[in-house]
Design a protein around this motif. Structure first.
Motif, PDB file in Angstrom:
ATOM      1  N   SER A 256      -4.738 -11.092   0.860  1.00  0.00           N
ATOM      2  CA  SER A 256      -5.128  -9.660   1.459  1.00  0.00           C
ATOM      3  C   SER A 256      -5.174  -8.706   0.395  1.00  0.00           C
ATOM      4  O   SER A 256      -5.944  -7.693   0.347  1.00  0.00           O
ATOM      5  CB  SER A 256      -3.855  -9.284   2.387  1.00  0.00           C
ATOM      6  N   GLU A 257      -4.356  -8.956  -0.820  1.00  0.00           N
ATOM      7  CA  GLU A 257      -4.347  -7.988  -1.647  1.00  0.00           C
ATOM      8  C   GLU A 257      -5.556  -8.007  -2.893  1.00  0.00           C
ATOM      9  O   GLU A 257      -5.709  -7.232  -3.644  1.00  0.00           O
ATOM     10  CB  GLU A 257      -2.853  -8.129  -2.664  1.00  0.00           C
ATOM     11  N   ALA A 258      -6.308  -9.231  -2.637  1.00  0.00           N
ATOM     12  CA  ALA A 258      -7.559  -9.527  -3.337  1.00  0.00           C
ATOM     13  C   ALA A 258      -8.665  -8.910  -2.633  1.00  0.00           C
ATOM     14  O   ALA A 258      -9.686  -8.502  -3.175  1.00  0.00           O
ATOM     15  CB  ALA A 258      -7.905 -11.083  -3.653  1.00  0.00           C
ATOM     16  N   ALA A 259      -8.296  -8.611  -1.407  1.00  0.00           N
ATOM     17  CA  ALA A 259      -9.687  -8.353  -0.660  1.00  0.00           C
ATOM     18  C   ALA A 259     -10.156  -6.950  -0.936  1.00  0.00           C
ATOM     19  O   ALA A 259     -11.492  -6.686  -1.012  1.00  0.00           O
ATOM     20  CB  ALA A 259      -9.154  -8.175   1.031  1.00  0.00           C
ATOM     21  N   PRO A 260      -9.323  -6.081  -1.243  1.00  0.00           N
ATOM     22  CA  PRO A 260     -10.019  -4.772  -1.839  1.00  0.00           C
ATOM     23  C   PRO A 260     -10.897  -4.916  -2.931  1.00  0.00           C
ATOM     24  O   PRO A 260     -11.759  -4.284  -3.165  1.00  0.00           O
ATOM     25  CB  PRO A 260      -9.026  -3.875  -2.108  1.00  0.00           C
ATOM     26  N   VAL A 261     -10.584  -5.928  -3.968  1.00  0.00           N
ATOM     27  CA  VAL A 261     -11.329  -6.196  -4.874  1.00  0.00           C
ATOM     28  C   VAL A 261     -12.744  -6.980  -4.786  1.00  0.00           C
ATOM     29  O   VAL A 261     -13.714  -6.537  -5.150  1.00  0.00           O
ATOM     30  CB  VAL A 261     -10.575  -7.176  -6.038  1.00  0.00           C
ATOM     31  N   PHE A 262     -12.652  -7.808  -3.767  1.00  0.00           N
ATOM     32  CA  PHE A 262     -14.018  -8.590  -3.442  1.00  0.00           C
ATOM     33  C   PHE A 262     -14.634  -7.671  -2.109  1.00  0.00           C
ATOM     34  O   PHE A 262     -15.738  -7.763  -1.775  1.00  0.00           O
ATOM     35  CB  PHE A 262     -13.926  -9.889  -3.170  1.00  0.00           C
ATOM     36  N   GLY A 263     -13.831  -6.698  -1.942  1.00  0.00           N
ATOM     37  CA  GLY A 263     -14.570  -5.859  -0.797  1.00  0.00           C
ATOM     38  C   GLY A 263     -14.851  -6.317   0.540  1.00  0.00           C
ATOM     39  O   GLY A 263     -15.960  -6.160   0.963  1.00  0.00           O
ATOM     40  N   LYS A 264     -13.824  -7.035   1.232  1.00  0.00           N
ATOM     41  CA  LYS A 264     -14.191  -7.612   2.581  1.00  0.00           C
ATOM     42  C   LYS A 264     -12.842  -7.452   3.541  1.00  0.00           C
ATOM     43  O   LYS A 264     -11.836  -7.315   2.872  1.00  0.00           O
ATOM     44  CB  LYS A 264     -14.443  -9.096   2.431  1.00  0.00           C
ATOM     45  N   ASP A 265     -13.132  -7.290   4.607  1.00  0.00           N
ATOM     46  CA  ASP A 265     -12.121  -6.714   5.488  1.00  0.00           C
ATOM     47  C   ASP A 265     -11.513  -7.720   6.406  1.00  0.00           C
ATOM     48  O   ASP A 265     -10.842  -7.378   7.369  1.00  0.00           O
ATOM     49  CB  ASP A 265     -12.921  -5.433   6.299  1.00  0.00           C
ATOM     50  N   SER A 266     -11.743  -9.059   6.234  1.00  0.00           N
ATOM     51  CA  SER A 266     -10.936 -10.191   7.035  1.00  0.00           C
ATOM     52  C   SER A 266      -9.344  -9.827   6.986  1.00  0.00           C
ATOM     53  O   SER A 266      -9.080  -9.377   5.830  1.00  0.00           O
ATOM     54  CB  SER A 266     -11.153 -11.456   6.383  1.00  0.00           C
ATOM     55  N   LYS A 267      -8.817  -9.976   8.034  1.00  0.00           N
ATOM     56  CA  LYS A 267      -7.273  -9.769   7.985  1.00  0.00           C
ATOM     57  C   LYS A 267      -6.767 -11.267   7.840  1.00  0.00           C
ATOM     58  O   LYS A 267      -7.374 -12.090   8.469  1.00  0.00           O
ATOM     59  CB  LYS A 267      -6.978  -9.383   9.602  1.00  0.00           C
ATOM     60  N   LEU A 268      -5.670 -11.495   7.246  1.00  0.00           N
ATOM     61  CA  LEU A 268      -5.239 -12.558   6.812  1.00  0.00           C
ATOM     62  C   LEU A 268      -3.693 -12.459   7.029  1.00  0.00           C
ATOM     63  O   LEU A 268      -2.878 -11.600   6.678  1.00  0.00           O
ATOM     64  CB  LEU A 268      -5.241 -13.019   5.447  1.00  0.00           C
ATOM     65  N   VAL A 269      -3.263 -13.436   7.835  1.00  0.00           N
ATOM     66  CA  VAL A 269      -1.578 -13.453   8.092  1.00  0.00           C
ATOM     67  C   VAL A 269      -1.043 -14.957   7.931  1.00  0.00           C
ATOM     68  O   VAL A 269      -1.799 -16.065   8.212  1.00  0.00           O
ATOM     69  CB  VAL A 269      -1.150 -13.013   9.698  1.00  0.00           C
ATOM     70  N   GLY A 270       0.044 -14.966   7.424  1.00  0.00           N
ATOM     71  CA  GLY A 270       0.810 -16.314   7.359  1.00  0.00           C
ATOM     72  C   GLY A 270       1.683 -16.367   8.224  1.00  0.00           C
ATOM     73  O   GLY A 270       2.543 -15.415   8.819  1.00  0.00           O
ATOM     74  N   THR A 271       2.111 -17.674   8.828  1.00  0.00           N
ATOM     75  CA  THR A 271       3.134 -17.873   9.898  1.00  0.00           C
ATOM     76  C   THR A 271       3.502 -19.497  10.070  1.00  0.00           C
ATOM     77  O   THR A 271       2.841 -20.331   9.369  1.00  0.00           O
ATOM     78  CB  THR A 271       2.395 -17.679  11.638  1.00  0.00           C
ATOM     79  N   SER A 272       4.530 -19.505  10.784  1.00  0.00           N
ATOM     80  CA  SER A 272       5.109 -21.079  10.983  1.00  0.00           C
ATOM     81  C   SER A 272       5.180 -20.945  12.496  1.00  0.00           C
ATOM     82  O   SER A 272       6.029 -21.776  12.951  1.00  0.00           O
ATOM     83  CB  SER A 272       6.084 -21.438  10.272  1.00  0.00           C
ATOM     84  N   SER A 273       4.701 -20.078  13.178  1.00  0.00           N
ATOM     85  CA  SER A 273       4.692 -20.048  14.587  1.00  0.00           C
ATOM     86  C   SER A 273       3.340 -20.458  15.263  1.00  0.00           C
ATOM     87  O   SER A 273       2.316 -19.528  15.080  1.00  0.00           O
ATOM     88  CB  SER A 273       5.160 -18.848  15.155  1.00  0.00           C
ATOM     89  N   TYR A 274       3.318 -21.437  16.174  1.00  0.00           N
ATOM     90  CA  TYR A 274       1.866 -21.632  16.762  1.00  0.00           C
ATOM     91  C   TYR A 274       1.459 -20.719  17.672  1.00  0.00           C
ATOM     92  O   TYR A 274       0.243 -20.405  17.838  1.00  0.00           O
ATOM     93  CB  TYR A 274       1.977 -23.018  17.502  1.00  0.00           C
ATOM     94  N   ALA A 275       2.086 -19.588  18.080  1.00  0.00           N
ATOM     95  CA  ALA A 275       1.841 -18.727  18.967  1.00  0.00           C
ATOM     96  C   ALA A 275       0.881 -17.781  18.311  1.00  0.00           C
ATOM     97  O   ALA A 275      -0.125 -17.064  18.860  1.00  0.00           O
ATOM     98  CB  ALA A 275       3.193 -17.802  19.420  1.00  0.00           C
ATOM     99  N   ASP A 276       0.870 -17.733  17.040  1.00  0.00           N
ATOM    100  CA  ASP A 276       0.012 -16.758  16.231  1.00  0.00           C
ATOM    101  C   ASP A 276      -1.428 -17.185  16.036  1.00  0.00           C
ATOM    102  O   ASP A 276      -2.487 -16.615  15.722  1.00  0.00           O
ATOM    103  CB  ASP A 276       0.608 -16.740  14.986  1.00  0.00           C
ATOM    104  N   ILE A 277      -1.661 -18.588  16.560  1.00  0.00           N
ATOM    105  CA  ILE A 277      -3.023 -19.105  16.430  1.00  0.00           C
ATOM    106  C   ILE A 277      -3.701 -18.934  17.754  1.00  0.00           C
ATOM    107  O   ILE A 277      -5.029 -19.299  18.059  1.00  0.00           O
ATOM    108  CB  ILE A 277      -3.098 -20.649  15.970  1.00  0.00           C
ATOM    109  N   ALA A 278      -2.893 -18.142  18.773  1.00  0.00           N
ATOM    110  CA  ALA A 278      -3.479 -18.225  20.253  1.00  0.00           C
ATOM    111  C   ALA A 278      -4.913 -17.417  20.117  1.00  0.00           C
ATOM    112  O   ALA A 278      -5.329 -16.539  19.590  1.00  0.00           O
ATOM    113  CB  ALA A 278      -2.599 -17.115  20.644  1.00  0.00           C
ATOM    114  N   GLY A 279      -5.644 -18.167  20.959  1.00  0.00           N
ATOM    115  CA  GLY A 279      -7.167 -17.728  21.139  1.00  0.00           C
ATOM    116  C   GLY A 279      -7.932 -18.115  19.589  1.00  0.00           C
ATOM    117  O   GLY A 279      -9.156 -17.571  19.724  1.00  0.00           O
TER     118      GLY A 279
END
Ligand code: A3D
Length: 321
Positions: free
Chosen positions: A48-71
């Motif tokens: 996420s901290e590299a994204a401003p350098v390469f200029g892309k807006d994808s959101k990245l999250v890290g997790t160990s909960s399967y609920a976060d992969i919903a959909g």
């Protein structure tokens, strides 16, 4: 339109590289899942901290909960353990089958509509088990191996001919292992098949045989060099190619581990590598290549190797019978 959601199950060497490519190519928002939450969160934050350098807006999250992969639209599975030097892929079953069972349950509950690409080894058996455990439609569950194996074959051929990798196409069938079947008559430079290139004296049969052997053992060569872990750049690029074809409905024809229903040599119910069309509906078609006698013999040897690993999985996990 909402951005696609890409869940990466396993945030190790391949998972982290997948996240990097997906973010750089703005393929979608990325959820990095790992049993080690810190690994997943740390890689997601770093990217996420590299994204401003390469200029892309994808959101990245890290997790160990399967609920976060919903959909999630796409799930790419690298959870598990890689080989150590001298180890055969089949020796990973003991550790990776249980991991695949957990992953399948998580996807079934939270992302049952996803297109699922498995990379965890031993590949053909793990993707077969993943489909069985999850109950997802076989056309939505595929394994990544053929794109990587054919990329290795293409690189070695381009190096032999000292030509651009872009002009070399290669075809590989069968299981992901030392029994894989590189198809020389369907491997070309600018459309000219390898047997013709031998007649044209661009190379010799012996040199092609050596390249085929190096391709079969390509994974082991990298494992031996790294000393710790296995290949990750080329596997990640290969899985992204498959994910892109699904997300953009490109209908690329890519060698993937797919569940066959008789298209090649009459094999049914098993996952093995075959050229498949990947589009918005998942695996839309499998090319029903007619094999010559020697190719069929090699293919069936490869199928037998996959069947043996599946039998070992069934022994360990009776619910797979
Ligand atoms: P690695 O860097 O060890 O990453 C694997 C990750 O999985 C680690 O971060 C683990 O913490 C995590 N993990 C372990 N158990 C679980 C679990 N139950 N749930 C969620 N995460 C878990 O390995 P890697 O990324 O180098 O390789 C991953 C897999 O891909 C291995 O099985 C390799 O053998 C395989 N691989 C396949 C190919 C093919 O061409 C098919 C090529 C290269 C590697």
């Amino acid at each position: 339109m909402a951005r696609a959601k890409i869940a990466l199950i396993g945030a190790g060497m391949i998972g982290g590289t997948l996240a990097h490519i997906a973010a750089r190519e703005e393929l979608g928002d990325v959820v990095l899942f790992d049993i080690f939450e810190g690994t997943a969160k740390g890689k997601a934050l770093d990217l996420s901290e590299a994204a401003p350098v390469f200029g892309k807006d994808s959101k990245l999250v890290g997790t160990s909960s399967y609920a976060d992969i919903a959909g999630a639209d796409v799930c790419i599975i690298t959870a598990g353990f890689p080989r150590k030097p001298g180890m055969d892929r089949s020796e990973l079953i003991g550790k990776n089958l249980g991991v695949i069972k957990q992953v399948a349950e998580g996807i079934k509950e939270h992302a049952p509509k996803a297109f699922v690409i498995c990379i965890t080894n031993p590949l053909d058996a793990m993707v077969w088990a993943l489909q069985k455990f999850s109950g997802l439609q076989p056309r939505k569950v595929v394994g990544m191996a053929g794109v990587l194996d054919s990329a290795r074959f293409r690189y070695f051929l381009a190096d032999e001919f000292q030509c651009s990798v872009e002009d070399v196409h290669a075809s590989v069938l069968g299981g992901h292992g030392d029994t894989m079947v590189p198809l020389t008559r369907y491997s070309t430079v600018n459309g000219v098949p390898l047997p013709d290139l031998i007649k044209m004296k661009w190379t010799t049969q012996d040199r092609v045989d050596a390249i085929v052997e190096r391709t079969r053992k390509g994974g082991g060569e990298i494992v031996g060099l790294l000393g710790n872990g296995s290949a990750f750049y080329a596997p990640a690029e290969s899985a992204i190619e498959m994910a892109k074809s699904y997300l953009r409905d490109k209908k690329r024809i890519l060698p993937c581990a797919v569940r066959l229903s008789g298209q090649i040599a009459g094999v049914r119910g098993l996952y093995v590598g075959a050229p498949a069309m990947i589009g918005a509906r998942g695996v839309e078609k499998v090319m029903n290549i007619r094999l010559k006698a020697d190719e069929r013999e090699m293919f069936m040897k490869s199928v037998a190797a996959v069947e043996k690993i599946i039998a070992d999985c069934q022994e360990m996990e009776p619910s797979l019978k």
